[in-house]
Structures are given as structure tokens and as C-alpha cells.
Design a protein around this motif. Structure first.
Motif, PDB file in Angstrom:
ATOM      1  N   PRO A 290       0.829  -1.207   0.000  1.00 10.56           N
ATOM      2  CA  PRO A 290       0.000   0.000   0.000  1.00 10.56           C
ATOM      3  C   PRO A 290       0.868   1.264   0.000  1.00 10.56           C
ATOM      4  O   PRO A 290       2.029   1.245   0.407  1.00 10.56           O
ATOM      5  CB  PRO A 290      -0.795  -0.104   1.311  1.00 10.56           C
ATOM      6  N   LYS A 291       0.274   2.352  -0.431  1.00 15.57           N
ATOM      7  CA  LYS A 291       0.950   3.649  -0.426  1.00 15.57           C
ATOM      8  C   LYS A 291       0.182   4.596   0.488  1.00 15.57           C
ATOM      9  O   LYS A 291      -1.033   4.564   0.561  1.00 15.57           O
ATOM     10  CB  LYS A 291       1.015   4.218  -1.845  1.00 15.57           C
ATOM     11  N   ALA A 292       0.938   5.454   1.156  1.00  6.08           N
ATOM     12  CA  ALA A 292       0.304   6.395   2.073  1.00  6.08           C
ATOM     13  C   ALA A 292      -0.479   7.450   1.310  1.00  6.08           C
ATOM     14  O   ALA A 292       0.003   7.971   0.298  1.00  6.08           O
ATOM     15  CB  ALA A 292       1.364   7.070   2.943  1.00  6.08           C
ATOM     16  N   PRO A 293      -1.667   7.795   1.768  1.00  5.91           N
ATOM     17  CA  PRO A 293      -2.424   8.864   1.113  1.00  5.91           C
ATOM     18  C   PRO A 293      -1.794  10.219   1.411  1.00  5.91           C
ATOM     19  O   PRO A 293      -1.041  10.364   2.381  1.00  5.91           O
ATOM     20  CB  PRO A 293      -3.808   8.755   1.749  1.00  5.91           C
ATOM     21  N   PRO A 294      -2.059  11.235   0.603  1.00  4.32           N
ATOM     22  CA  PRO A 294      -1.505  12.563   0.854  1.00  4.32           C
ATOM     23  C   PRO A 294      -1.886  13.076   2.239  1.00  4.32           C
ATOM     24  O   PRO A 294      -3.004  12.860   2.704  1.00  4.32           O
ATOM     25  CB  PRO A 294      -2.153  13.420  -0.252  1.00  4.32           C
ATOM     26  N   GLY A 295      -0.948  13.784   2.887  1.00  6.21           N
ATOM     27  CA  GLY A 295      -1.208  14.327   4.219  1.00  6.21           C
ATOM     28  C   GLY A 295      -0.911  13.366   5.340  1.00  6.21           C
ATOM     29  O   GLY A 295      -1.013  13.716   6.508  1.00  6.21           O
ATOM     30  N   MET A 296      -0.529  12.140   5.015  1.00  2.31           N
ATOM     31  CA  MET A 296      -0.244  11.134   6.025  1.00  2.31           C
ATOM     32  C   MET A 296       1.257  10.863   6.119  1.00  2.31           C
ATOM     33  O   MET A 296       1.684   9.751   6.416  1.00  2.31           O
ATOM     34  CB  MET A 296      -0.994   9.834   5.705  1.00  2.31           C
ATOM     35  N   GLU A 297       2.052  11.871   5.841  1.00  5.00           N
ATOM     36  CA  GLU A 297       3.498  11.690   5.872  1.00  5.00           C
ATOM     37  C   GLU A 297       3.993  11.520   7.307  1.00  5.00           C
ATOM     38  O   GLU A 297       3.292  11.816   8.271  1.00  5.00           O
ATOM     39  CB  GLU A 297       4.192  12.894   5.211  1.00  5.00           C
ATOM     40  N   GLY A 298       5.253  11.068   7.426  1.00 11.23           N
ATOM     41  CA  GLY A 298       5.857  10.879   8.748  1.00 11.23           C
ATOM     42  C   GLY A 298       5.096   9.869   9.584  1.00 11.23           C
ATOM     43  O   GLY A 298       4.660   8.828   9.102  1.00 11.23           O
ATOM     44  N   LYS A 300       2.210  10.473  11.107  1.00  9.99           N
ATOM     45  CA  LYS A 300       0.769  10.725  11.142  1.00  9.99           C
ATOM     46  C   LYS A 300      -0.027   9.548  10.583  1.00  9.99           C
ATOM     47  O   LYS A 300      -1.074   9.170  11.117  1.00  9.99           O
ATOM     48  CB  LYS A 300       0.446  12.001  10.366  1.00  9.99           C
ATOM     49  N   GLY A 301       0.449   8.970   9.489  1.00 11.33           N
ATOM     50  CA  GLY A 301      -0.259   7.839   8.902  1.00 11.33           C
ATOM     51  C   GLY A 301      -0.330   6.662   9.853  1.00 11.33           C
ATOM     52  O   GLY A 301      -1.361   5.968   9.930  1.00 11.33           O
ATOM     53  N   TYR A 302       0.757   6.423  10.604  1.00 10.77           N
ATOM     54  CA  TYR A 302       0.764   5.317  11.563  1.00 10.77           C
ATOM     55  C   TYR A 302      -0.193   5.590  12.726  1.00 10.77           C
ATOM     56  O   TYR A 302      -0.856   4.672  13.227  1.00 10.77           O
ATOM     57  CB  TYR A 302       2.171   5.100  12.100  1.00 10.77           C
ATOM     58  N   LEU A 303      -0.245   6.831  13.175  1.00 13.42           N
ATOM     59  CA  LEU A 303      -1.131   7.173  14.283  1.00 13.42           C
ATOM     60  C   LEU A 303      -2.593   7.039  13.873  1.00 13.42           C
ATOM     61  O   LEU A 303      -3.421   6.529  14.634  1.00 13.42           O
ATOM     62  CB  LEU A 303      -0.836   8.592  14.771  1.00 13.42           C
ATOM     63  N   MET A 383       4.026   7.175  19.818  1.00 14.17           N
ATOM     64  CA  MET A 383       4.157   5.922  19.075  1.00 14.17           C
ATOM     65  C   MET A 383       5.031   6.159  17.859  1.00 14.17           C
ATOM     66  O   MET A 383       4.925   7.202  17.198  1.00 14.17           O
ATOM     67  CB  MET A 383       2.778   5.408  18.661  1.00 14.17           C
ATOM     68  N   TYR A 384       5.905   5.191  17.573  1.00 11.99           N
ATOM     69  CA  TYR A 384       6.755   5.287  16.385  1.00 11.99           C
ATOM     70  C   TYR A 384       6.500   4.065  15.516  1.00 11.99           C
ATOM     71  O   TYR A 384       6.645   2.932  15.962  1.00 11.99           O
ATOM     72  CB  TYR A 384       8.241   5.357  16.773  1.00 11.99           C
ATOM     73  N   GLY A 385       6.103   4.318  14.254  1.00 16.32           N
ATOM     74  CA  GLY A 385       5.729   3.219  13.380  1.00 16.32           C
ATOM     75  C   GLY A 385       6.735   2.869  12.311  1.00 16.32           C
ATOM     76  O   GLY A 385       6.651   1.791  11.709  1.00 16.32           O
ATOM     77  N   GLY A 386       7.685   3.751  12.018  1.00 15.93           N
ATOM     78  CA  GLY A 386       8.654   3.464  10.967  1.00 15.93           C
ATOM     79  C   GLY A 386       9.048   4.713  10.208  1.00 15.93           C
ATOM     80  O   GLY A 386       8.795   5.843  10.643  1.00 15.93           O
ATOM     81  N   ASN A 394       3.133  -1.003   6.880  1.00 17.74           N
ATOM     82  CA  ASN A 394       2.640  -1.562   8.136  1.00 17.74           C
ATOM     83  C   ASN A 394       3.415  -0.979   9.306  1.00 17.74           C
ATOM     84  O   ASN A 394       4.644  -0.929   9.297  1.00 17.74           O
ATOM     85  CB  ASN A 394       2.790  -3.085   8.117  1.00 17.74           C
ATOM     86  N   SER A 395       2.717  -0.534  10.327  1.00 22.81           N
ATOM     87  CA  SER A 395       3.362   0.089  11.477  1.00 22.81           C
ATOM     88  C   SER A 395       4.221  -0.909  12.245  1.00 22.81           C
ATOM     89  O   SER A 395       3.757  -1.981  12.638  1.00 22.81           O
ATOM     90  CB  SER A 395       2.306   0.677  12.424  1.00 22.81           C
TER      91      SER A 395
END
Length: 762
Positions: A290-298, A300-303, A383-386, A394-395
């Protein structure tokens, strides 16, 4: 005979039947005139049948009324999708998600065999039915009314109506409206048009609505280029997108989606839309990452991912969240989250060379994950996901494909204390109980042969040592015997009560469980250690502080529960783990800024390193994983940053300390209050004649052990760690004052322990 004569004859017969001119009641409850008496007057067959047909007519009339009165409404809210707003715990904006990821396609743009794949698994009679499945609807209504689960049995037409016109709620009223509208839609629309609407409105996961978005999200192609193999997977995944997404699914999720994938193809054969010969040739095609959607950088996407997973577990499915309109406040502390990200960058990422793949190839495989929890409230504060969802979907904080290693050992100790277990010679197990620390020593009393080696095959205690010292140095041979003494089944029960999950592959009743050979993630291990920190009260870490929607009420489940283990057990474990920081393998994080309890862990072949530690105010679990890019194969961490083994006492411990110092800055830190800790009575073993004596087979005490707490053989210099191991800079290991173990004999000089390097289970 005339009429008068016939009438007289009839009167004479009546007179003979009832002398005196009076009718008598018969045994059948009828009077002389044959009429029912009592309650039976109201329950004749004629009346029952009349009532039945009357009700049928009323029901039919009601249906006719509903049919003409219910019209398809305007498209539901998904046609005008709203954003979701995610906030930090202080109410400041973290992220905003929204915008419907959908492109409407005509049916001509969707391959025919892909169309058939959906029909095969969802509604084989689609082209023959009238838009509803009467038996399925009846079953669904019955289940809904009786509370036996979600209504089921919907046709493709009904699902399209639900997706496009109605909502996802499972009320009987909504089901009736769905039924009426489906009948009308089936009359007013052609079947191919209905099928196109269905395929274009389904939610497929990965933020993809509709077949075109799903084709891009899962296979990176337009829908018109989907193969049958790909279409069969998409048809299978729609039942439970979060659970069945191959990139994030656990073993059970993958098993279930493969059952549906095969059912799609088998049903197509049954429908004569696929030949048995071609069916045998079709193989599952794994989706792309999967690819992260826009705005979910860093991070934020994992959270957001962690919040959505938690909400899904508590009854708000991903499809409903994606419909938008939610304001979700997380427990994430903005400052502590920043401190976590900085600690990983400073203590790990800045020391890795991810650009030069030839110089240090192992650096490309290092992944980090972490979860930090307030033990008093259960709130996940960081929380740190990667590296980011565009690079690592995947986190790492939530992944369950790695083992926790020796961070599981305190659970073994907790179970022994909780169950008042004894050694093989019937002595109670407590921190001062003596065990044989000889490497590869065969455990006694086990149905399964087990003789694990200690790190670098070192012998400890020559051979006797206390449980406290065995915990300080994570001695496998001691804990192998302890789990047999406690019983593996009892230890597993304690682990589940503390919050670990019983996933596929749990070692069951095997003593190897003591080395942490089950799967786990940083979130659940943080919950286990938070329960220790919270004096045994169950802590279930939660990332969602609140979630509000104008059409939905949500109340988060409580994070703090009842006593999972007794306060005495929890406080004793905490007391022992402070010894690991003060005198053992976690001494690298010892600081005057806080009091800490900790445990290190390294898994087999050094594919993962864990550091689980806590202060009275904060519980944080940090882990690093070796994962080969592209293939996602587990690989060793040895050689990371140009050094040797990278176990729990190296990078994870340094990340933990850097984060904890920053997170507690300005906070008045305290000491553990452990009045209920029960350390047991110190035991005094006698000194053995020779440090090279053969390993004892006793489970606990022996008549001739040495008081030395150091390994009896020297370390291999070639196995040096990336950084000095905590044990290398220590003064001779002395007993903790709180435990008062035996003092070294005056005839024997204190022995400085050599470097202790992680091995499987440490």
C-alpha cells in the motif's frame, strides 16, 4: 309423504333422542344442538383459518402500501463525503483525511470474468432473481431482531441499494426499506447497470471506493486491465478489507481470504463460467504494498492507522470511518511524540547508512517501532511506526510477526509468584530462590526435552544463582527450569490475563515459551509492563481519547480494568526489574533523573532486539527488527551501523533513555512505591570445589555451588557489540541491598563479569 307428515316425523325423532323435550350435553362438549361450549367456541378451524388468511391479506396490503409509498431516496452521505479530523490530546490539529477515492466506470470498462468473480461469491443467481433473496432477507431480519448478529443474505442489488441510497446500520427498519427499494431498482434498471453501480460503490480497503480505485490500490493497474486472479482477490477482500488486506493481514486473515479466493474460482466452475482445466492453472497473485495517502506523511499515517484499528475493534468499521464526518482526538501528546521521533533519529537513524547499499547492506534492513503509555490512565502518549507509510506501510509498533524474546521472562516470574509455584525440591519460587545457571542444562520435570544454552554458552553462578541475578543477566537455563516448575499452561494463562494475545503459532505448553517464542507487538508488551507498573491493575493501552459524529455516539472502552495479578506479584516483579537496571543488562539506562525497571530481549539469530522499561510515570517499549527490503524476510541485525550484534541493550535502550529523559523533562519524577514486594529469604549456597565441575541436574538448590555470579568461560572478542554492552563497564556484581543474597567468600576475589552478548531468548 307430504311436507306436514315429514315435519311430524322429524319432531318424533327429536323427542326420542331427548325425552322430556330437553337437550343433553355430550362428551364432546357440545350441546344437543351440536354447538361448541366454553373457550372452544373461539378456536374453531374456520376461525383459525379465517384469521390466518386475514393476517396474510393485511400483510400483503401493508407490503403493497410500502411498495407504493417508499421511493429511492437521494444518494447517501458518501456521495458528498466529509473529512475526518484527527487531533492531538491538547486539541490541536494533527491531520485531516477525506475526499472520496473513487472513479466511476461503465460496466464495459470492467472485464467480464472480473464481473463474474463478484457474482460467483456474492450472488450466483444475480441475473435470474428479482433483486431480493426472500429466504436470505427473512434470515437476516430474524438475526437482527433476535440480536444474533448482522443481517445477511443480501443480493448484489440489495448491497448496491445499501451502499448508494441507505446506510450501513443493521436495523430492521433499514432492512425493510432496502427490500422495497431493491425491488423497484431491479424493475427500473438493467442488470449490467446495477452490477456497475455495485462495483463502483463497494469499499475495498486502502481508502479505495470502487473497482477502479481498488485496482490501482492493490495492483497498480486500471480496472480494465485486471486479470481474473486479481479480480478474484478483490471479490474476496470486500467482506473484511482490514482483516483480509494481504499486506497487513495476520496468519488467520490470510487463511480466511484464501478460502474466499478459492471459493470465487470454484463457484465460477460450478456456474460453468470457468473450465476445471483453467481453474487448476490459476494462482493467487499477491497485491502490491500500500501507499500512504496525501497528508499522512511521517508518523501521522501510523497514528491514524492505530486509531482506526482501535475504533474498528470497538465497533466502528473502517468503511464507516472512511465515510467521514468524524472528529477524533487521540491520546498522543504532541511534545512526547516529537521527543520519540527525535530519539529514534538521533540514536538510530543518524548512525545507519541507508544510502550506500554495498558498504553496509544490513543498515537497509533495520526497522524501529515503539509505544509509550501512561500507566495510570492507559493513554498511548507517543508511538513510532517506521520511516513513513510511503516506505514502510505496516506500522512497526503494531506488527506481530516478530518474537519478544526475553522480555517475556518477567511474565514467567509473575506467573510463578501468582501461582505460588515451587521448585522441584518444593521450595517456593521468589527473587532469592537459587537455581542452577549452567548453560545447556537439561530441565527436570518436563515432558518435552529442553536444554537451552545461555548467551554465548556461558555458565553462571558456578552453578547456583538467585532468581534476581538470573533476571539481571537473562539466564536462559534458570528460566527454562522455572517455567517447568510453574507449568507452561499456567504461564500462558498469566500472559493472556496481562494482555498478550493468543495468536496462531503460540508455543502452547512447551517450555520454550520462556524464551519469548510467540509473536507480539510493542503495543501489547507496553500493556503488560504498564500492568506491572500499575500494581497489577490491568492496563489496555488506548490511543483514542474521544470520537464524535453528528449521527453516531461512541464511548471508548475503559483502559484501566481490575486486578490482572495481585499487587504483591506486580510489585515484586517491578522490584526485580529495578535490579536489571541497577546491576544487570539494562544498566546503560541507569540515571539519577528517574528510577526505572527494565528488561532486555533479543530473538533467535538476532532478527529483533527489544527494550521494555518503565518509570513510575511512563512505560515505553522500543524494538528494532531486521527485515529485508522488498522480500520482507526476517534477517539478522548483526552488523548494523558497522558494529556487532544489535540486541535490546544497544539501540533500543539508547532510544528509550533519550526519549524518557525528554518526555519527563519538567516532570517531578518519583520512586516506585513497592511496600508489598516480597523478595523471599536469602539462601546461602556453599562453594563448589571447582568452577569446571559437571553441570548439576538439580532443579534448584545444590550442596556445592559457588557464589560467583560470573560466567565460567570467557567471551569471544569477535562478538563485540556495536557499543559497549552494559555489563562491560560494571564493577563486580554484588547483591542488591534489598535482597541480601550471600556475600562472596573471603577466600575468593570478586570476579568482574565479562561482556554478556545477546543470544536467542536474551
Amino acid at each position: 309423504m307430504g311436507r306436514a307428515e315429514a315435519r311430524r316425523a322429524q319432531q318424533q325423532r327429536g323427542a326420542r333422542r331427548a325425552p322430556g323435550g330437553r337437550a343433553k350435553s355430550g362428551k364432546d362438549g357440545k350441546g344437543s344442538a351440536g354447538k361448541p361450549k366454553g373457550i372452544r367456541r373461539f378456536f374453531t378451524w374456520k376461525k383459525i383459518l379465517g384469521t390466518f388468511f386475514g393476517l396474510m391479506l393485511l400483510g400483503m396490503g401493508a407490503l403493497v402500501f410500502l411498495y407504493y409509498s417508499v421511493e429511492p431516496p437521494d444518494p447517501n452521505e458518501k456521495a458528498t463525503l466529509q473529512s475526518n479530523v484527527y487531533k492531538y490530546s491538547d486539541g490541536t490539529l494533527m491531520a485531516r483525511t477525506g475526499g472520496l477515492n473513487r472513479e466511476i466506470l461503465p460496466i464495459s470498462k470492467i472485464p467480464e470474468d472480473v464481473q463474474t468473480a463478484f457474482i460467483a461469491i456474492e450472488n450466483k443467481s444475480f441475473y435470474k432473481d428479482s433483486g431480493i433473496d426472500v429466504m436470505g432477507v427473512a434470515r437476516g431480519l430474524f438475526n437482527t431482531v433476535t440480536g444474533k448478529g448482522k443481517a445477511g443474505g443480501s443480493t448484489i442489488t440489495q448491497q448496491y441499494v445499501k451502499n448508494y441510497y441507505l446506510t450501513q446500520d443493521q436495523s430492521a427498519t433499514r432492512k425493510v426499506r432496502e427490500l422495497i427499494i431493491s425491488l423497484k431498482v431491479d424493475q427500473r434498471m438493467e442488470k449490467p447497470e446495477i452490477l456497475a453501480g455495485y462495483l463502483n460503490t463497494n469499499f475495498y480497503g486502502r481508502n479505495a471506493y470502487g473497482i477502479q480505485a481498488a485496482a490501482q490500490a492493490y495492483y497498480g493497474v486500471d480496472a480494465e486491465k485486471l486479470t481474473l486472479e486479481q479480480g478474484a482477490y478483490l471479490a474476496a477482500v470486500i467482506q473484511a478489507p482490514s482483516q483480509y488486506d494481504w499486506a497487513t493481514a495476520g496468519p488467520n486473515g490470510k487463511r480466511l481470504v484464501m478460502i474466499r479466493f478459492n471459493a470465487v474460482l470454484d463457484n465460477m466452475v460450478e456456474m460453468k463460467k470457468l473450465t476445471p482445466e483453467k481453474r487448476k492453472e490459476i494462482k493467487f497473485q499477491e497485491p502490491i504494498q500500500p501507499k500512504a495517502p496525501p497528508g499522512m506523511e511521517g508518523q501521522k499515517g501510523y497514528l491514524v492507522q492505530a486509531a482506526e484499528d482501535e475504533l474498528d475493534r470497538q465497533g466502528i468499521p473502517e468503511s464507516e470511518l472512511k465515510a467521514g464526518g468524524w472528529t477524533i482526538t487521540l491520546n498522543i501528546d504532541k511534545n512526547r511524540q516529537a521527543a520519540m521521533e527525535k530519539a529514534v533519529q538521533d540514536e538510530l537513524e543518524s548512525k545507519l547508512d541507508r544510502k550506500d547499499t554495498k558498504k553496509r547492506p544490513v543498515d537497509q534492513s533495520v526497522q524501529a517501532g515503539a509505544t509509550s503509555v501512561d500507566p495510570k490512565t492507559g493513554a498511548i502518549v507517543a508511538m513510532y511506526g517506521g520511516l513513513g507509510r510511503s516506505q514502510q506501510w505496516n506500522s512497526n509498533a503494531l506488527r506481530t510477526d516478530y518474537q519478544p524474546g526475553s522480555t517475556f521472562k518477567p511474565i514467567v516470574l509473575a506467573s510463578a509468584l501468582e501461582n505460588k509455584a515451587t521448585t522441584q525440591d518444593h521450595k517456593p519460587i521468589n527473587p532469592n530462590t537459587l537455581y542452577d545457571g549452567t548453560s545447556k542444562r537439561k530441565v527436570v520435570g518436563s515432558d518435552v526435552p529442553f536444554n537451552p544454552q545461555n548467551q554465548d554458552d556461558k555458565d553462571y553462578g558456578d552453578p547456583m544463582m538467585t532468581v534476581q541475578e538470573a533476571t539481571n543477566w537473562s539466564v536462559n537455563s534458570v528460566y527454562a527450569q522455572m517455567i517447568v516448575d510453574t507449568k507452561p499452561a499456567a504461564v500462558k494463562k498469566t500472559a493472556l490475563e496481562l494482555g498478550m494475545q493468543d495468536r496462531d503459532g503460540w508455543p502452547g505448553d512447551k517450555p520454550a515459551m520462556t524464551l519469548g517464542t510467540m509473536s507480539a507487538n510493542t503495543l501489547e508488551m507496553a500493556g503488560v509492563y504498564a500492568t506491572f507498573d500499575n500494581h497489577g491493575k490491568k492496563v489496555t493501552p488506548t490511543i483514542v481519547k474521544s470520537a464524535t459524529h453528528k449521527d453516531r455516539q461512541f464511548k471508548p472502552a475503559p483502559a484501566i480494568g481490575g486486578q490482572a495479578i495481585t499487587r504483591e506479584t506486580a510489585d515484586t516483579v517491578t522490584k526485580v526489574l529495578t535490579g536489571v537496571v541497577n546491576e544487570g543488562s539494562a544498566k546503560v539506562v541507569k540515571s539519577s533523573a528517574y528510577e526505572a525497571a527494565a528488561k532486555t530481549g533479543t530473538t533467535e539469530k538476532n532478527v529483533a532486539g527489544w527494550f521494555t522499561a518503565y518509570t513510575p510515570e511512563l512505560v515505553t517499549v522500543v524494538a528494532i527488527f531486521g527485515e529485508e527490503p522488498g522480500t520482507h524476510t526476517q534477517v539478522t541485525l548483526t552488523g548494523a551501523a558497522g558494529g556487532g550484534r544489535a540486541g535490546g541493550g544497544t539501540f533500543p535502550a539508547e532510544i528509550w533513555q533519550a526519549y524518557t529523559l525528554a518526555a519527563l523533562k519538567g516532570v517531578k519524577t518519583g520512586e516506585f512505591k513497592l511496600p508489598d514486594a516480597e523478595m523471599g529469604t536469602p539462601q546461602v549456597p556453599s562453594r563448589s570445589a571447582s568452577p569446571s565441575s559437571s553441570p548439576s541436574q538439580s532443579a534448584s538448590t545444590s550442596s556445592s555451588p559457588s557464589t560467583s555470579r560470573s560466567p565460567s568461560n570467557s567471551p569471544d572478542p569477535s562478538q563485540s557489540s556495536t557499543k559497549p554492552d552494559p555489563s562491560t563497564s560494571q564493577s563486580p556484581v554484588k547483591p542488591s541491598t534489598s535482597q541480601s543474597p550471600v556475600k562472596p567468600s573471603t577466600s575468593q576475589s570478586p570476579v568482574k563479569p565479562p561482556p554478556i552478548l545477546p543470544v536467542p531468548g536474551n
